[in-house]
Design an enzyme around this catalytic site. Sequence first.
Site, short mmCIF file in Angstrom:
data_model
loop_
_atom_site.label_atom_id
_atom_site.label_comp_id
_atom_site.label_asym_id
_atom_site.label_seq_id
_atom_site.Cartn_x
_atom_site.Cartn_y
_atom_site.Cartn_z
N ASP A 1 -6.66 -8.11 4.54
CA ASP A 1 -5.92 -9.02 3.50
C ASP A 1 -5.40 -10.30 4.26
O ASP A 1 -4.91 -11.14 3.68
CB ASP A 1 -4.75 -8.10 2.96
CG ASP A 1 -5.43 -7.06 2.06
OD1 ASP A 1 -6.37 -7.53 1.63
OD2 ASP A 1 -4.46 -6.16 1.69
N ARG B 1 -2.51 -13.97 -2.11
CA ARG B 1 -2.62 -14.32 -0.86
C ARG B 1 -2.92 -15.77 -0.65
O ARG B 1 -2.75 -16.45 0.35
CB ARG B 1 -3.56 -13.31 -0.04
CG ARG B 1 -2.88 -11.83 -0.29
CD ARG B 1 -3.11 -11.10 0.79
NE ARG B 1 -2.99 -9.51 0.49
CZ ARG B 1 -1.66 -9.00 0.53
NH1 ARG B 1 -0.65 -9.82 0.91
NH2 ARG B 1 -1.32 -7.98 0.20
N SER C 1 0.78 -0.97 0.08
CA SER C 1 0.09 0.06 -0.05
C SER C 1 0.83 1.28 -0.11
O SER C 1 0.51 2.32 -0.84
CB SER C 1 -0.87 -0.03 1.25
OG SER C 1 -1.99 -0.95 1.34
N GLN D 1 -9.32 2.07 -0.42
CA GLN D 1 -9.12 2.39 -1.82
C GLN D 1 -10.15 3.32 -2.08
O GLN D 1 -9.91 4.26 -2.87
CB GLN D 1 -9.32 1.18 -2.58
CG GLN D 1 -8.04 0.08 -2.44
CD GLN D 1 -8.10 -1.01 -3.27
OE1 GLN D 1 -8.97 -1.33 -4.20
NE2 GLN D 1 -7.13 -1.98 -3.24
N SER E 1 -13.19 1.08 3.15
CA SER E 1 -12.35 0.58 2.13
C SER E 1 -10.97 1.88 1.66
O SER E 1 -11.66 3.13 1.45
CB SER E 1 -13.05 0.61 0.92
OG SER E 1 -12.09 0.45 -0.30
C1 S3P Z 1 -5.54 -1.35 -0.10
C2 S3P Z 1 -6.82 -1.43 0.55
C3 S3P Z 1 -7.47 -2.53 0.69
C4 S3P Z 1 -6.59 -3.97 0.56
C5 S3P Z 1 -5.67 -3.91 -0.56
C6 S3P Z 1 -4.68 -2.42 -0.48
C7 S3P Z 1 -4.80 0.13 -0.15
O1 S3P Z 1 -8.50 -2.87 -0.01
O2 S3P Z 1 -7.48 -5.27 0.45
O3 S3P Z 1 -4.71 -4.98 -0.79
O4 S3P Z 1 -3.78 -0.12 -0.51
O5 S3P Z 1 -5.69 0.75 -0.23
P1 S3P Z 1 -9.84 -1.79 0.25
O6 S3P Z 1 -9.47 -0.69 0.62
O7 S3P Z 1 -10.69 -2.22 -0.78
O8 S3P Z 1 -10.60 -2.88 1.27
#
Ligand code: S3P
Length: 455
Positions: free
Chosen positions: A342, A415, A40, A188, A186
């Site tokens: 994760d 994973r 991330s 993301q 989330s």
């Molecule tokens: C991430 C957020 C997570 C995670 C992904 C990386 C990120 O997803 O599962 O591997 O770097 O912002 P979500 O935010 O959709 O849960």
Amino acid sequence: MSNPTVISLDTAESHQTLTITPPTTGTALHGRIRIPGDKSISHRALMLGALASGQTTIRGLLLGDDPRSTARCFEALGAQVSDLNTQEVTVQGIGLGNLLEPTDVLDAGNSGTTLRLMLGILASHPDRFFALTGDSSLRSRPMSRVVKPLAQMGAQIWGRKGNSLAPLAVQGQALQPIHYQSPIASAQVKSCILLAGLNTEGKTTVTEPALSRDHSERMLRAFGATVEVDPETNSASVIGPARLVGQTVVVPGDISSAAFWLVAAAIVPDSDLTIENVGVNPTRTGILEALEMMGADITRENEREVAGEPVADLRVRYAGSGDRPPLKACEIGGSLIPRLIDEIPILAVAATVAEGTTVIRDAEELRVKESDRITVMANQLNQMGARVDELPDGMTIVGGTPLKGAEVDSYTDHRIAMSLAIAALIAKGTTTIRRAEAVAISYPGFVSTLEQTIS
Ligand code: S3P
């Protein structure tokens, strides 16, 4: 080494099969290991470096396929990224608002973070057209969770199935700030909207039902953006337009990669393993809390802060003895889920040896990750003799049934591949994991670290 674990990796066409046979006399994990950089944080360092003016220096960047996808996309958008295969990667930023219109489709590969975060950045760059796609897994993952809030800001985005699936087309626009109440926790989604807010006049806010990882907020601040957070309401805001200035980013080890070793040492008898330089940002440490709840013996050593992120060495020792199982079952759900989302596949492996029935709820997000991680994990572990039942939003795992070697499949999900490799260490007989090449997405050195720690 009298009776070693046999590990082999065979490549046929573009696929790899990982074969693991633990010795009949038992095996153990020992030593001190380092894990690759946080995925991330690596994505964000490349993206903010590209959007900043001046040079960004990144130490410890993850050299996995996912950050490589991000680097490739932002090079096509005008940033200059140095050779990734070095200790120190530099990014010559092009400056917020100055991204170029690429002459070809931007390919995010397998990476949801690349596609979703990039979408917020591109949608807020007026007078340019962008086309985005990814691999077959990414093209089946939901994009409406970011397309809808961006559309509320005025973004113009088109895609398959009512603009919800990639390939996506974006006509960049000057956007309006919003206060978005996200229905899901989330990072993301949150990061996509905040990044769209960077090049948007005014205050853009995202409120989430539970706190997700906050790497974007921390790094945006470090690059000079004005960021406000309200922990009471799980809200984060940026004030645009921002001016980002190149920084030095030191990427800590990825706790999501450390999780495989935490669980391995917690379930393989006589193990005593130290994982150095692990990022222990509180929005990511749900796995430590869950394993501690289960009775794992984990200690944090040498706690420190590196470039705005907390870091520690984690020592994990097998806590069972004689007939006493090393772990006990737990029930997890609610606000813990986004803090270990994760790590649930590997937690399911831990649950197979725990005393009692582990229940995982509120984790329906697992169904839209790189694979449907509920169905795939349940089926693959059951193949190995486990007792896993699917729930719509999670699973139950009845612990204590010994695992047996089997033919299993990663479903191209990194994973899943690594979780099954750890399960193989406690299984009787040989396990073969098909499509094991997926590990390169987030952990290219996984198999060699496995060989190095088991002796
Ligand atoms: C991430 C957020 C997570 C995670 C992904 C990386 C990120 O997803 O599962 O591997 O770097 O912002 P979500 O935010 O959709 O849960």
